[in-house]
Design an enzyme around this catalytic site. Structure first.
Site, PDB file in Angstrom:
ATOM      1  N   TYR A   9       0.829  -1.199   0.000  1.00  0.00           N
ATOM      2  CA  TYR A   9       0.000   0.000   0.000  1.00  0.00           C
ATOM      3  C   TYR A   9       0.868   1.255   0.000  1.00  0.00           C
ATOM      4  CZ  TYR A   9      -3.411  -3.452   1.500  1.00  0.00           C
ATOM      5  OH  TYR A   9      -4.216  -4.554   1.567  1.00  0.00           O
ATOM      6  N   GLN A  50      -9.999   5.660  -2.074  1.00  0.00           N
ATOM      7  CA  GLN A  50     -10.473   4.270  -1.971  1.00  0.00           C
ATOM      8  C   GLN A  50      -9.272   3.352  -1.742  1.00  0.00           C
ATOM      9  OE1 GLN A  50     -13.553   3.970  -1.543  1.00  0.00           O
ATOM     10  NE2 GLN A  50     -13.747   1.762  -1.288  1.00  0.00           N
ATOM     11  N   PHE A  51      -9.331   2.739  -0.589  1.00  0.00           N
ATOM     12  CA  PHE A  51      -8.250   1.862  -0.144  1.00  0.00           C
ATOM     13  C   PHE A  51      -7.932   0.815  -1.215  1.00  0.00           C
ATOM     14  CE2 PHE A  51      -6.923  -1.734   2.778  1.00  0.00           C
ATOM     15  CZ  PHE A  51      -5.674  -1.206   3.031  1.00  0.00           C
ATOM     16  N   HIS A  52      -6.677   0.766  -1.654  1.00  0.00           N
ATOM     17  CA  HIS A  52      -6.327  -0.187  -2.707  1.00  0.00           C
ATOM     18  C   HIS A  52      -4.940  -0.769  -2.515  1.00  0.00           C
ATOM     19  CE1 HIS A  52      -5.085   3.843  -4.115  1.00  0.00           C
ATOM     20  NE2 HIS A  52      -4.086   3.231  -4.734  1.00  0.00           N
ATOM     21  N   LEU A  53      -4.847  -2.032  -2.875  1.00  0.00           N
ATOM     22  CA  LEU A  53      -3.582  -2.764  -2.781  1.00  0.00           C
ATOM     23  C   LEU A  53      -2.910  -2.768  -4.153  1.00  0.00           C
ATOM     24  CD1 LEU A  53      -1.726  -4.874  -1.220  1.00  0.00           C
ATOM     25  CD2 LEU A  53      -3.179  -6.631  -2.236  1.00  0.00           C
TER      26      LEU A  53
END
Length: 760
Positions: free
Chosen positions: A647, A655-658
DNA sequence: GTTCTAGAAC
DNA sequence: GTTCTAGAAC
């Protein structure tokens, strides 16, 4: 300064006061210049031992250097050892010259590789004959071997210089030494983790004093805080939570080991009452920095001479802090006991958890209404302490006049109490030189100085009275500050700050935001589609400091593309490859490597890593597993790829993203320093590490984007430095150096496996 | 996040 | 003159 030209009569004494100063630095770091600048004006007899010239003007041997140095010392001269001395082994024999009789210092010229290279390349007729195109390779190779010196090698003093201004400061220190003078022991100049091979940003080094950020995890930071601060015993009064106690106990054990096993004697007595305070009035209230620094040092000196058993720490968030360096310099001039006063770069609300520094009292640069909000320290402290601080404050006072302070005991429920061990917050109001703020003094520095003095007096008295009451409580007078030399005024240059700009602090998101919790997107996509999240709830408070109390980041339209996809993946024009209730997988629109995909979390309210908490652990594991699955698919198509999952500390996109990204970084979209550093420095937080941290601490360490993303360009495999992105790219196309050991651990790199399931 | 571009660096 | 960076606009 005691200047005495009659050396013959004082031979013995001078010998005792001779010293060995070992310069440590790559070619081009400025070692010879350093010596010249000191020797040109110094009243102390110096001899420069330069390996490049010691053989009758030509390069000589290490033995020649040792012999000449020993002869000079015998002659009561102080010596500079002017050779690279980059590793411990190279230094060892020179350290032995001290023989316990004379001080051995190290001056580390740890300047950006690019600067050393360009100087080496340009220099003509330099003694070392290191010119031309080979210089870069040589400097790079030497820097790989670099082991920064530690006090345990036998140095009594180490000065780390990471910028031109650091070098200037060190030159001034040494050139001011008269024949009889000595310098305080300890480690100076802010290299907290001597193993970090992190360099300054390349381009800006002359324009601003940038500082490195340690590439260590939170767990590591606790470890290395032990190497600097030996904990004697746990202070039960400042600890409220079981897990902190456990960590502290571990520290105690390691600390004891260390105390027995090595000379790493920069122990700081953790249990002594400590007040951490920001510089009052110099930020938004625009008080002159020089004048403020004088007053701080004056008041600190007054305090430390009066109170044996307490410590003061001046804290500033920004690593290039002018006020810290001014105060540090002035404190040095006044010889303020470094065990009783130090400067510290870090977040005042996270001194223990992120800096390993225990402070039972912190000062707040308050506004006159003693209200949360505004910006800067005030917003940060109220934000971190939670609403109970406001309640507790209002019980004590409704407002504050300039120059006054009020001490407020923190309720034990406050995170500042539990996590940081802070028992009191002292609100202080300083004089205001900003026409836009209340009580504007219109440049009246006579009055301003008085008020600022009064403010610090009041603050320190408040602290002293807390200390007295706690001592009475403990019924046991604390041990006086011991004889062990203490490290300082040390600027630890630790910055794990999240969501802070260099000048302003924003309130933590969870602090004020009208939280909707972490609802799943599922089922309410349509209603969310129209919802804007832009401006947040700005609550400007005219008399407060700059930066409103808005807690949510302002995501621009462009920054919300991923958010829109997470909400409505079916309608997305991007190449979405997998959709489930929890996640969406898609190709990065601008891949920075041959393979670069994103695993998006479909949770409303989870914008970025900083928002992730323990309740999201399962989601993190799901994202990781999905990422692994896709990496596996790509590896089955091309087994030369190597993947890393992680991350960004501070993503640009909402928007939380990997990121699942192959380590070739072979892409036309990899265009600039920010791109590169966002995937190859500590800014990139490995998924496995994040999961571990969330599990242990309930939140992830967020690395400071402002310094990490500006770091010089280094190969992620061999760590060589490169002047620009093009050159770097041509290098990484060829570099087959093994990945650094840190990446080979903890499943951080994902590689192809053969049929037996073993790594290839 | 990218693109565009002025102006710094080379 | 060309390359490169960094900041603003989007």
């Amino acid at each position: 300064m005691d200047v005495d030209g009659d050396s013959s009569s004082k031979g013995e004494e001078e010998k005792r006061n001779a010293m060995v100063v070992i310069l440590v630095g790559a070619p081009g770091s400025g070692k010879s210049t350093f010596c010249d600048h000191v020797m040109r004006v110094s009243t102390r007899p110096w001899v420069r031992i330069c390996q490049d010239t010691i053989g009758n003007g030509k390069a000589g041997t290490k033995t020649q250097c040792l012999t000449s140095a020993a002869a000079a010392l015998k002659d009561c001269k102080s010596v500079f050892i002017d050779r690279c001395n980059l590793d411990r082994e190279q230094r060892a024999d020179f350290v032995k010259l001290g023989n316990g009789q004379v001080d051995v210092h190290a001056v580390v010229l740890d300047l950006p590789a690019k600067l050393c290279i360009s100087r080496s390349v340009k220099r003509v007729g330099h003694e070392g004959k290191l010119q031309g195109g080979k210089a870069a390779a040589v400097v790079n190779r030497m820097l790989q071997k670099k082991e920064l010196p530690k006090l345990s090698e036998g140095f009594s003093r180490i000065t780390f210089c990471q910028s031109e201004s650091d070098v200037q400061a060190a030159v001034s220190t040494y050139r001011a030494l008269g024949p009889q003078d000595t310098l305080p022991s300890g480690s100076f100049g802010g290299q907290k983790n001597p193993d970090a091979k992190v360099q300054l940003g390349i381009m800006k080094f002359l324009k601003k004093v940038d500082s490195p950020v340690n590439e260590v995890s939170k767990i590591d930071s606790l470890k290395d805080s032990v190497t600097n601060d030996v904990t004697k015993e746990n202070d039960s009064s400042s600890m409220g939570q079981e897990d902190i106690r456990v960590i502290a106990d571990e520290e105690v054990k390691r600390g004891e080991d260390l105390a027995l096993g090595s000379l790493e004697g920069t122990s700081s007595l953790e249990n002594i009452p400590t007040l951490a305070f920001p510089s009052i009035s110099t930020a938004d209230f625009q008080f002159d920095l020089q004048k403020a620094a004088d007053i701080i040092v004056e008041k600190v000196l007054e305090f430390v001479t009066k109170h044996g058993n307490a410590r003061l720490v001046l804290v500033d968030l920004s690593s290039g802090s002018k006020i810290l360096s001014l105060v540090r310099a002035k404190a040095g001039e006044k010889n303020i006991d470094s065990g009783k006063f130090l400067t510290f770069v870090g977040d005042i609300t996270r001194l223990y958890s992120e800096g390993g520094l225990r402070c039972n009292v912190i000062a707040n640069a308050a506004n006159w209404r003693l209200k949360p909000g505004g910006g800067g320290v005030n917003a940060a402290i109220f934000g971190a302490a939670g609403p109970s601080l406001e309640t507790a404050t209002m019980e004590r006072a409704g407002s504050l006049a300039p120059g006054k302070s009020v001490a407020v005991p923190l309720p034990s429920t406050s995170p500042l109490f539990c996590r940081e061990g802070v028992t009191h917050v002292i609100h202080v109001l300083g004089p205001n030189m900003n026409p836009k703020r209340p009580n504007f003094l219109n440049n009246d520095y006579i009055k301003g100085g008085e008020v600022l003095r009064e403010a610090y007096s009041s603050l320190f008295e408040g602290f002293a009275s807390i200390v007295r009451s706690q001592e009475t409580l403990n019924k046991e007078p604390k041990e006086k500050i011991g004889s062990i030399h203490l490290e300082a005024p040390v600027d630890f240059k630790r910055s794990h700050m999240n969501q802070f700009s260099t000048a302003d602090q924003k309130v933590k998101r969870e602090g004020v935001y009208e939280s909707e919790g972490n609802k799943k997107c599922k089922g309410f996509h349509e209603e969310q589609e129209s919802k804007t999240t832009g401006a947040g709830d700005r609550s400007d408070d005219a008399e407060n400091e700059k930066n409103n109390g808005s807690s949510s980041k302002d995501w621009g339209f462009w920054a919300q593309a991923l958010y829109r996809i997470a909400i409505n993946p079916e309608k997305s024009k991007s190449d979405v490859m997998e959709i489930s209730d929890e996640i969406v997988v898609l190709n990065d629109a601008y891949p920075k490597a041959k393979r670069h995909i994103l695993v998006l979390a479909r949770y409303e309210g989870l914008d970025r890593l900083a928002d992730v908490r323990k309740e999201n652990l399962q989601l993190l594991r799901t994202m990781h597993d999905v990422g692994l699955k896709w990496a596996g698919k790509y590896l089955s198509e091309d087994n030369t790829l190597i993947f890393r999952l992680g991350y960004h500390s501070a993503p640009s996109m909402r928007q939380f993203h990997l990121h699942v990204i192959s380590q070739d970084f072979d892409s036309r979209h990899m265009k600039n320093k920010k791109h590169w550093n966002s995937f190859t420095t500590a800014f990139f937080r490995d998924s496995e590490d994040v999961i571990e941290e969330i599990n242990k601490f309930g939140q992830a360490t967020i690395k400071d984007e402002y310094s990490l993303l500006k770091m010089e360009l280094r190969c992620h495999r061999c760590r060589s430095a490169h002047p620009n992105i093009q050159r770097l790219k041509s290098h990484i196309g060829k570099c087959r150096f093994p990945f650094p050991p840190s990446l080979l651990q903890n499943g951080r790199l994902v590689v192809a496996t053969d049929e037996d399931g073993t790594n290839q």
